[in-house]
Design a protein around this motif. Sequence first.
Motif, mmCIF file in Angstrom:
data_model
loop_
_atom_site.group_PDB
_atom_site.id
_atom_site.type_symbol
_atom_site.label_atom_id
_atom_site.label_comp_id
_atom_site.label_asym_id
_atom_site.label_seq_id
_atom_site.Cartn_x
_atom_site.Cartn_y
_atom_site.Cartn_z
ATOM 1 N N GLU A 165 3.699 -3.401 -12.944
ATOM 2 C CA GLU A 165 4.262 -2.280 -12.196
ATOM 3 C C GLU A 165 5.411 -2.756 -11.312
ATOM 4 O OE1 GLU A 165 3.688 1.005 -11.526
ATOM 5 O OE2 GLU A 165 2.302 1.280 -13.209
ATOM 6 N N GLY A 166 6.516 -2.076 -11.409
ATOM 7 C CA GLY A 166 7.626 -2.395 -10.517
ATOM 8 C C GLY A 166 8.484 -3.560 -10.965
ATOM 9 N N ARG B 195 8.097 7.235 -8.490
ATOM 10 C CA ARG B 195 7.352 7.194 -7.236
ATOM 11 C C ARG B 195 7.750 8.405 -6.395
ATOM 12 N NH1 ARG B 195 7.161 2.569 -9.411
ATOM 13 N NH2 ARG B 195 5.900 0.810 -8.685
ATOM 14 N N ARG C 250 1.719 6.669 -3.576
ATOM 15 C CA ARG C 250 1.213 5.291 -3.713
ATOM 16 C C ARG C 250 1.156 4.643 -2.341
ATOM 17 N NH1 ARG C 250 3.111 2.781 -9.094
ATOM 18 N NH2 ARG C 250 3.804 4.595 -10.251
ATOM 19 N N GLY D 294 1.979 1.752 0.331
ATOM 20 C CA GLY D 294 3.178 0.910 0.423
ATOM 21 C C GLY D 294 3.607 0.700 1.855
ATOM 22 N N ASP E 108 6.756 -0.701 -2.538
ATOM 23 C CA ASP E 108 5.463 -1.279 -2.948
ATOM 24 C C ASP E 108 5.118 -2.494 -2.116
ATOM 25 O OD1 ASP E 108 5.631 0.631 -4.832
ATOM 26 O OD2 ASP E 108 5.626 -0.699 -6.580
ATOM 27 N N ASP F 141 -0.868 -7.954 -7.578
ATOM 28 C CA ASP F 141 -0.761 -7.286 -6.289
ATOM 29 C C ASP F 141 0.505 -6.421 -6.273
ATOM 30 O OD1 ASP F 141 -0.413 -6.640 -3.635
ATOM 31 O OD2 ASP F 141 -1.167 -8.562 -2.911
ATOM 32 N N PRO F 142 0.394 -5.162 -5.778
ATOM 33 C CA PRO F 142 1.599 -4.329 -5.703
ATOM 34 C C PRO F 142 2.695 -4.962 -4.852
ATOM 35 C CG PRO F 142 -0.355 -3.032 -5.281
ATOM 36 C CD PRO F 142 -0.804 -4.459 -5.360
ATOM 37 N N SER G 295 5.864 -6.238 -6.435
ATOM 38 C CA SER G 295 6.844 -5.314 -7.017
ATOM 39 C C SER G 295 8.044 -5.142 -6.095
ATOM 40 C CB SER G 295 6.162 -3.955 -7.235
ATOM 41 O OG SER G 295 7.123 -2.941 -7.361
#
Lengths: 561, 596
Positions: B196-197, B438, B464, B466, B526, B578-579, B582
């Motif tokens: 993701e990202g 997003r 999300r 963040g 993120d 881990d986000p 990103s």
Amino acid sequence: MTALERWQHRLKSLGRFPARPVTWLGAALFCIWALIDVMVLHLSHGLAQPTYDGMVRMRLHARPPDPRIVIVDIDEASLARMGREFGQWPWPRDTLATVLDYIEGQRPAAIAWDVIFSDADRASPGGDAAFDAAARRSAHSHFSVVRLPPAGDEASQVRRELLPRLWVPPSVAGTPSASTSTVALIPPRLPGVAAAQLGFNNGYADGDGTLRRYRYAERLPDGSVIQSLPLSVVSTLNPAAYTGLVGDVLHADASDPAGPQGELIDWRASADVYPRVPFADVFGAAEQGETLGPVPSFGGKIVVIGATAPALHDLHPTPLSPNQQGVETLATVLDDALNDHHLLELPRWSEAALACAFFLGIALWVDARGVTSLSHVTLVLPALLLGLSYASLNFGRMYLDLHLAAGLGLLFLAALRIWNALRRDYWYSMPDAMPASGLAAWAILGREVWTNLQLDSLLNALQRHAPDCRVVANDPSASWPTGVRWPDLARAATVVGPAASLEAALPQLRKALGRRVVLEQELLHMGGAAPGELFSTVFQGWSDLFRRLGAKPGAPVGAMP
Amino acid sequence: MNDSIARGLRRFAGLLTLACFCGAAWSQSASLQRATDLRADKLPSAAVIASLPASTAVQVVGIEGGWAQVEVSDDKSAAARKSGWVRAGSLDLAVASSGAASVANGRTGGNIVALSLGVRGLGARSNRHALLIGVGHPADAGAAPLPGVRFDRDSATQVALAMQVPRANIRTLDDEQASADGIRQAIAALGQRVGEGDRVFVYFSGYGTRTAASDAVACSDALVAADGGARGAITLPELATLLKPISDKTDKLLLMVDAGFAEGAVDAASAAGGEGFVNANDEGALRSRFLHGGAGCTGTPAKRNLQVVAAADAGSAFPPELIVLGAGGGRAAYDDALEGGLATQFLRDCLLRDAHDLDGSGAVSVDALRQCTQAKLDRRLRGDARLQREVLAASGNTAFVPVWSGAAPARTDTAAAAPSISGAQALAQLFDQRDTKRSVQVRLGSDKLRVQQDALDFTVSSDRPGYVYVAMAGSDNQSLQLLFPNDLDRDNRIAAGQPMALPHPSWRAKAGGPEGTDTLLVIVADGPRDLAGLGAKAGPFISSLNDSSGRAQLGALMSRSRGADAQGCTANAAAGRDPACSDAYGAALLSVQEIR
């Protein structure tokens, strides 16, 4: 018997060989080793290189840098400042043309470009045109080519006619007037640069990746010579030095370190001694713009233009630093050549000859004084040799490389001492085949404590005349450095062996030891070699001898040292 | 025979140029490669006589240092002639090659040891990925080898490295590896690898063709894989389907296709099966990168744009995060035998060096890259009637900046200087870098604030979790400030679906005038950002200069997660990452009026 015991037994049996042949054979073997190492294997370089690097770093004094040399530095700050207008390196070459014209206008002694102009700048052809024109106008510029491995020479079509000023002129040092050799290299793309004074700009590192030598010129198969960038500069500033360096290359033979391998670089005191001016400042001064510091005059200077910015990867390990900047190295070798600072070396074969001489000297010494007499100098002798090398690096024009003699000499001394220990083990212990009966013991009381040399003489005599006999004695070397304990007891020794052999050998043994050694003696007969009987006989003999001595000279029996 | 004549002519031309350079005086026609200022002296501080647009014809009368003295005439009259100085690098002056560089010199051999200078680059980031596909020798009987494809691999690698893709994350498929199934599997594997990202660069170099579409109603554009024929064709609808999972997951997917979808050559030599021909603008022989399809499929496909294709064939629309660069206009593309695909080599040069900041973002957007590349394409094909124009088209979010360097890009002359833009425009450019997948919602307490009386208040919510960043362009049209987080309030974490009311009680932002419009950019990233480099403070807030460098710095820092280079992120395990690894962010842009 376990495998370990079998090995120990075999090792100990090596001690039965006579000392003199073993010593001389050892010296001969180490000589051969030195020769093979110098000619073929080069294994000792693993010791020599770090030793040399350490000596270079720890020199007591180094030559000062030539004050004429100044580096115009494409440093990180210049990349950042120039990048605002011209983007990332390499910048359009009109920027370099601006700087070249600016420096050239101040009549420098020389401008050496530690930058390769090998390809066209398709994004800025006008920049190329400007630099090409500036190179044609410059009377002091010397440009770089990159010499490629000679394996590619045959496929290359580059010969003297295409890059005439890369070749040493025919008039110098007896180079031939015609050249047919082709060389593989990365040539300058711009015709104005190709027509200028050129030199190859290569570093040839040693096997460990460290740059210690510099190749000022290369002799081609037809006898013609191509020059390096520093040599090109020297050709205009010091013609005598130029002729000398070319002559060295022309007349070097394969074993000469200064030949194909190049000569040792005489480093300055540290890795960054030459003054630097940021390229961006010179460019700013040329365009009457911003400078962050004063820009000196380049009149009469030898200007080296190169890069120290970390991202440009012009870094090499050298004895001075694991990350020395290439432009600093170039300045150093240029300085060396210009001022006739040469660190000469002996031919490689002479390293082996010196080492051999050292080994033979040790053998002579051992022959005269025994191995044990070297115990105090096992480390000192090699260290002295390295000290001699260090002194030559500091105070002479010739580096005396004695690492081979020192390294192999240390091994030779260690081998002798190990063999000597095995020898003692062999002669001081009972043989496996000692007969169960009919033994005799020859008890001897020396005038003084037995010296190692005297014991060696006894062992030599036994080896020659009574090889089935053995010795019971104190080993005075065992107590070093605290001194001999029970010195009176250490005056006593006993030779034990078959009675017939011992009696037959007694005259020769007495002769070998001489009256100056033996004070009292007695031959005793005993039954077998059982430990109890052996020891009682030995001590009985000693007891008889000491009793006979009575109050004769010597320390009181049983006194502590 | 033709080649030898051409070589001879080129050598002759080189000698002429050489002769020209050796002369005491210059006189050579040239044109400007880019817009530049004509100055009274050979100094950047000298008075500007005129601003000359790109392609202006000039007469070069001399060169001194890095400057060329030129004459420019507006019309036929001598009186209108202007004389002055321009930087020589802005001219397309020809210069010959040295003799030694023109013959075999051993450079192509191996085992080369050299003291040489390197090329600078930005540090790689673990969340960047690239897949580079090159098919120079397809199995089709009628397809001659494309010699330029082997150069494209290096060029595309340089592009990927410039986009901060680590070498370990660059996958290449060359010729026999690049069968249709091989390409499908590689794209599927890429989808598994990315998280993701992440940002992804997918590149194809080779032939394009037309083949029967799946519905058998019309022709479809297709890429020619190594196995060739119908089996070895990947239609654009299929490519869209293959890329969709990646595009749905990643922050940005930049797809570049250097293949032709129409015959651009009008003579046989330069057609796909021909031996190519050289024009006067450079040395490499040019060939078309279009391969004629099978019988019954010679019409022009109706669906041309990958986004449009996807909408119709892949079942759903592509988000603008899929950015596509490929042949547009007449849709021809050409292969240069010595330097690779024209679009590829010029895009590389533009990305690495030549492109300018056209929109004032402080960086080079995809659109600026496209324009720069197009200018080079036009120059390469200029005056050649045998080839149709090659047009590089861009679709998707063309405001996307592939490389934020943190410093303003190169500016070579005044005319090409970044335009002066307002703070609101600067924030709009940052807004354009968002990931539209997003969702960030902002509700203002009031969209009108009385100067020196009312304070700003608003509520942020995000789909999300963040980190919230709020930037504001003031109504004075000068300042750019980061309102939140600030010295008084650093807790900027937001939970998914949980509204965050700002300002928190510890701080306020009161309308300070003058009357006008404030622009507010709210970003939910993120991963956390490291904005310490922005430096200057205005009270508790960080302020950024609204100039090219300031915007470049702000853009670079906002598009880079602080945690992306941490150990956990470099492990390169897409699943469960881990986000914070990103770089993606969602954003909302809104306006507030300051009134009396």
